[in-house]
Design a protein around this motif. Structure first.
Motif, PDB file in Angstrom:
ATOM      1  N   ALA A 179      -6.950  -7.127  -0.467  1.00  0.00           N
ATOM      2  CA  ALA A 179      -5.658  -7.425  -1.090  1.00  0.00           C
ATOM      3  C   ALA A 179      -5.668  -7.092  -2.567  1.00  0.00           C
ATOM      4  O   ALA A 179      -4.690  -6.552  -3.107  1.00  0.00           O
ATOM      5  CB  ALA A 179      -5.309  -8.898  -0.874  1.00  0.00           C
ATOM      6  N   ARG A 180      -6.775  -7.377  -3.248  1.00  0.00           N
ATOM      7  CA  ARG A 180      -6.861  -7.075  -4.673  1.00  0.00           C
ATOM      8  C   ARG A 180      -6.934  -5.572  -4.925  1.00  0.00           C
ATOM      9  O   ARG A 180      -6.346  -5.059  -5.876  1.00  0.00           O
ATOM     10  CB  ARG A 180      -8.048  -7.814  -5.290  1.00  0.00           C
ATOM     11  CG  ARG A 180      -7.707  -9.265  -5.587  1.00  0.00           C
ATOM     12  CD  ARG A 180      -8.926 -10.150  -5.727  1.00  0.00           C
ATOM     13  NE  ARG A 180      -8.487 -11.499  -6.149  1.00  0.00           N
ATOM     14  CZ  ARG A 180      -7.952 -12.396  -5.312  1.00  0.00           C
ATOM     15  NH1 ARG A 180      -7.771 -12.088  -4.032  1.00  0.00           N
ATOM     16  NH2 ARG A 180      -7.589 -13.588  -5.760  1.00  0.00           N
ATOM     17  N   LEU A 181      -7.640  -4.862  -4.080  1.00  0.00           N
ATOM     18  CA  LEU A 181      -7.702  -3.406  -4.241  1.00  0.00           C
ATOM     19  C   LEU A 181      -6.352  -2.761  -3.933  1.00  0.00           C
ATOM     20  O   LEU A 181      -5.986  -1.757  -4.542  1.00  0.00           O
ATOM     21  CB  LEU A 181      -8.795  -2.826  -3.346  1.00  0.00           C
ATOM     22  CG  LEU A 181     -10.233  -3.095  -3.806  1.00  0.00           C
ATOM     23  CD1 LEU A 181     -11.225  -2.575  -2.779  1.00  0.00           C
ATOM     24  CD2 LEU A 181     -10.497  -2.469  -5.160  1.00  0.00           C
ATOM     25  N   ARG A 182      -5.600  -3.329  -3.013  1.00  0.00           N
ATOM     26  CA  ARG A 182      -4.281  -2.784  -2.697  1.00  0.00           C
ATOM     27  C   ARG A 182      -3.300  -2.939  -3.865  1.00  0.00           C
ATOM     28  O   ARG A 182      -2.303  -2.225  -3.932  1.00  0.00           O
ATOM     29  CB  ARG A 182      -3.720  -3.471  -1.458  1.00  0.00           C
ATOM     30  CG  ARG A 182      -4.224  -2.848  -0.155  1.00  0.00           C
ATOM     31  CD  ARG A 182      -3.583  -3.492   1.046  1.00  0.00           C
ATOM     32  NE  ARG A 182      -3.975  -2.810   2.276  1.00  0.00           N
ATOM     33  CZ  ARG A 182      -3.975  -3.391   3.461  1.00  0.00           C
ATOM     34  NH1 ARG A 182      -3.607  -4.667   3.583  1.00  0.00           N
ATOM     35  NH2 ARG A 182      -4.332  -2.725   4.545  1.00  0.00           N
ATOM     36  N   SER A 183      -3.580  -3.866  -4.758  1.00  0.00           N
ATOM     37  CA  SER A 183      -2.715  -3.999  -5.930  1.00  0.00           C
ATOM     38  C   SER A 183      -2.907  -2.844  -6.901  1.00  0.00           C
ATOM     39  O   SER A 183      -2.058  -2.600  -7.758  1.00  0.00           O
ATOM     40  CB  SER A 183      -2.995  -5.329  -6.643  1.00  0.00           C
ATOM     41  OG  SER A 183      -4.270  -5.321  -7.269  1.00  0.00           O
ATOM     42  N   ARG A 184      -4.031  -2.099  -6.745  1.00  0.00           N
ATOM     43  CA  ARG A 184      -4.312  -0.959  -7.620  1.00  0.00           C
ATOM     44  C   ARG A 184      -4.194   0.374  -6.904  1.00  0.00           C
ATOM     45  O   ARG A 184      -3.998   1.407  -7.527  1.00  0.00           O
ATOM     46  CB  ARG A 184      -5.738  -1.075  -8.196  1.00  0.00           C
ATOM     47  CG  ARG A 184      -6.006  -2.363  -8.929  1.00  0.00           C
ATOM     48  CD  ARG A 184      -7.163  -2.267  -9.906  1.00  0.00           C
ATOM     49  NE  ARG A 184      -8.309  -1.534  -9.431  1.00  0.00           N
ATOM     50  CZ  ARG A 184      -9.487  -2.106  -9.144  1.00  0.00           C
ATOM     51  NH1 ARG A 184      -9.632  -3.420  -9.241  1.00  0.00           N
ATOM     52  NH2 ARG A 184     -10.499  -1.378  -8.772  1.00  0.00           N
ATOM     53  N   HIS A 185      -4.349   0.384  -5.581  1.00  0.00           N
ATOM     54  CA  HIS A 185      -4.350   1.628  -4.810  1.00  0.00           C
ATOM     55  C   HIS A 185      -3.364   1.491  -3.648  1.00  0.00           C
ATOM     56  O   HIS A 185      -3.350   0.472  -2.948  1.00  0.00           O
ATOM     57  CB  HIS A 185      -5.741   1.942  -4.257  1.00  0.00           C
ATOM     58  CG  HIS A 185      -6.824   1.940  -5.298  1.00  0.00           C
ATOM     59  ND1 HIS A 185      -6.980   2.952  -6.215  1.00  0.00           N
ATOM     60  CD2 HIS A 185      -7.786   1.023  -5.572  1.00  0.00           C
ATOM     61  CE1 HIS A 185      -8.005   2.673  -7.002  1.00  0.00           C
ATOM     62  NE2 HIS A 185      -8.509   1.514  -6.633  1.00  0.00           N
ATOM     63  N   LEU A 186      -2.573   2.513  -3.433  1.00  0.00           N
ATOM     64  CA  LEU A 186      -1.627   2.497  -2.324  1.00  0.00           C
ATOM     65  C   LEU A 186      -2.356   2.354  -0.993  1.00  0.00           C
ATOM     66  O   LEU A 186      -1.895   1.670  -0.081  1.00  0.00           O
ATOM     67  CB  LEU A 186      -0.796   3.786  -2.337  1.00  0.00           C
ATOM     68  CG  LEU A 186       0.235   3.943  -1.223  1.00  0.00           C
ATOM     69  CD1 LEU A 186       1.293   2.847  -1.344  1.00  0.00           C
ATOM     70  CD2 LEU A 186       0.880   5.325  -1.286  1.00  0.00           C
ATOM     71  N   ARG A 187      -3.518   3.015  -0.902  1.00  0.00           N
ATOM     72  CA  ARG A 187      -4.307   3.002   0.328  1.00  0.00           C
ATOM     73  C   ARG A 187      -5.769   2.774  -0.035  1.00  0.00           C
ATOM     74  O   ARG A 187      -6.284   3.376  -0.978  1.00  0.00           O
ATOM     75  CB  ARG A 187      -4.153   4.335   1.062  1.00  0.00           C
ATOM     76  CG  ARG A 187      -4.985   4.471   2.320  1.00  0.00           C
ATOM     77  CD  ARG A 187      -4.678   5.782   3.023  1.00  0.00           C
ATOM     78  NE  ARG A 187      -5.545   5.981   4.161  1.00  0.00           N
ATOM     79  CZ  ARG A 187      -6.751   6.563   4.094  1.00  0.00           C
ATOM     80  NH1 ARG A 187      -7.210   7.016   2.930  1.00  0.00           N
ATOM     81  NH2 ARG A 187      -7.480   6.720   5.179  1.00  0.00           N
ATOM     82  N   VAL A 188      -6.446   1.907   0.690  1.00  0.00           N
ATOM     83  CA  VAL A 188      -7.840   1.575   0.398  1.00  0.00           C
ATOM     84  C   VAL A 188      -8.725   2.173   1.491  1.00  0.00           C
ATOM     85  O   VAL A 188      -8.742   1.705   2.632  1.00  0.00           O
ATOM     86  CB  VAL A 188      -8.056   0.055   0.302  1.00  0.00           C
ATOM     87  CG1 VAL A 188      -9.527  -0.257  -0.002  1.00  0.00           C
ATOM     88  CG2 VAL A 188      -7.155  -0.538  -0.782  1.00  0.00           C
TER      89      VAL A 188
END
Length: 322
Positions: A179-188
């Motif tokens: 969830a935190r990575l999705r706040s920075r990247h559209l796709r993880v």
């Protein structure tokens, strides 16, 4: 005796060497490493290699690049260099050129190396199968994935972009990290977690979840603290990276129909004791009804110090000399 230039171009650095092809296995010499950030292009690093050797280079080469091949222009992953396959030989002054994906080169190395270059991690100690698929996986600046198909005496290297599949969390903490990575990247993708830079992503996410300051900011210091245990949060992040690596390696092996897995990267060699530990292995095995298949699958670590360069040489030898 045939000498060629071999190069292994990744996101962070480019390695060059002279390979001598006068027997069943290539021999490497004159190895040099250049930071990609210090050069504007592959040709610029090539000229630095020639200058450092102080002599003209052979007019044959095999170059492994961290990018997908097949188009008119190859944009390297995690590096601003651009390679144009149709003009590269002329640009570098070459008569013969083999161009392979960086993990295609790793797979050529895994196929060609002697058994004593491979170290057991998990599963049966049976080594590489004579028939079947070998998954080749390695976390570095990104996550490289390829495969070797051995069938009826023929060995085929198949390059993939498996490091860019979606990351699938398996517990609450991984869901929070995602969830935190999705706040920075559209796709993880999985390489956002299972890679050198992935450690910082996990570390910062755990710090945020726990409300703890992320004190270490540069990757080198973070990896040092994680591996020597001087920072408990960094060490916990590395444990989580290895756990997720087990999941991803098992998923890729299943997807490729593998009979064995070979891990090949400098980063993996640094954490081999953790890979043998319970977290990596248990996640690798935890594939539900296919657990017994995973338990029958050897997992090995490539110990050759320069598998990318060795594999590039082996790829040239197979294309031009077999």
């Amino acid at each position: 005796m045939t000498d060629i230039v071999v190069a292994d171009v990744g996101g962070t650095n480019a390695r060059f060497a002279i390979a001598t092809l006068d027997g069943p296995e290539p021999r490497l010499s004159e190895i040099r490493r250049y930071d990609t950030a210090d050069h504007s292009s592959l040709a610029s690093a090539w000229r630095s290699f020639a200058s450092d050797l102080g002599r003209s280079l052979p007019r044959a080469a095999s170059i492994a690049v961290a990018g997908g091949l097949g188009g008119d222009v190859v944009k390297l992953a995690n590096c601003p260099w651009i390679v144009r396959p149709s003009t590269l030989a002329d640009e570098l002054g070459l008569d013969r050129l083999t161009l392979v994906n960086d993990f295609g080169a790793m797979a050529h190395a895994v196929d060609a190396l002697a058994d004593d270059s491979l170290e057991w991690i998990a599963g049966p100690r049976s080594g590489r199968p004579a028939e079947g698929v070998i998954s080749v996986i390695g976390p570095g600046t990104g996550l490289g994935v390829a495969m070797v198909l051995r069938r009826a005496g023929h060995h085929h290297v198949i390059e993939t972009e498996g490091g860019h599949i979606d990351f699938a969390p398996l517990d609450t903490l991984e869901e929070q990290i995602l969830a935190r990575l999705r706040s920075r990247h559209l796709r993880v993708s999985v390489e956002r977690i299972v890679s050198g830079p992935g450690l910082a992503n996990i570390y910062e996410a755990i710090a945020s979840i726990e409300g703890t300051p992320a004190r270490i900011r540069d990757d080198a210091s973070l990896w040092a603290a994680a591996t020597d245990g001087s920072d408990p949060l960094a060490s916990a992040a590395l444990d989580r990276l290895c756990m997720s690596f087990g999941s991803v390696a098992g998923d890729l092996a299943l997807a490729q129909g593998a009979s064995a897995v070979v891990i090949t990267s400098q980063l993996a060699r640094r954490v081999v004791d953790r890979l043998r530990g319970g977290a990596f292995v248990e996640r690798f095995l935890a594939k539900g009804r296919y657990r017994s298949r995973m338990e029958a699958m050897p997992v090995l670590l490539c110990r050759h110090p320069e598998p990318g360069l060795y594999g590039a040489a082996a790829a040239f030898q197979k294309e031009h000399m077999s």
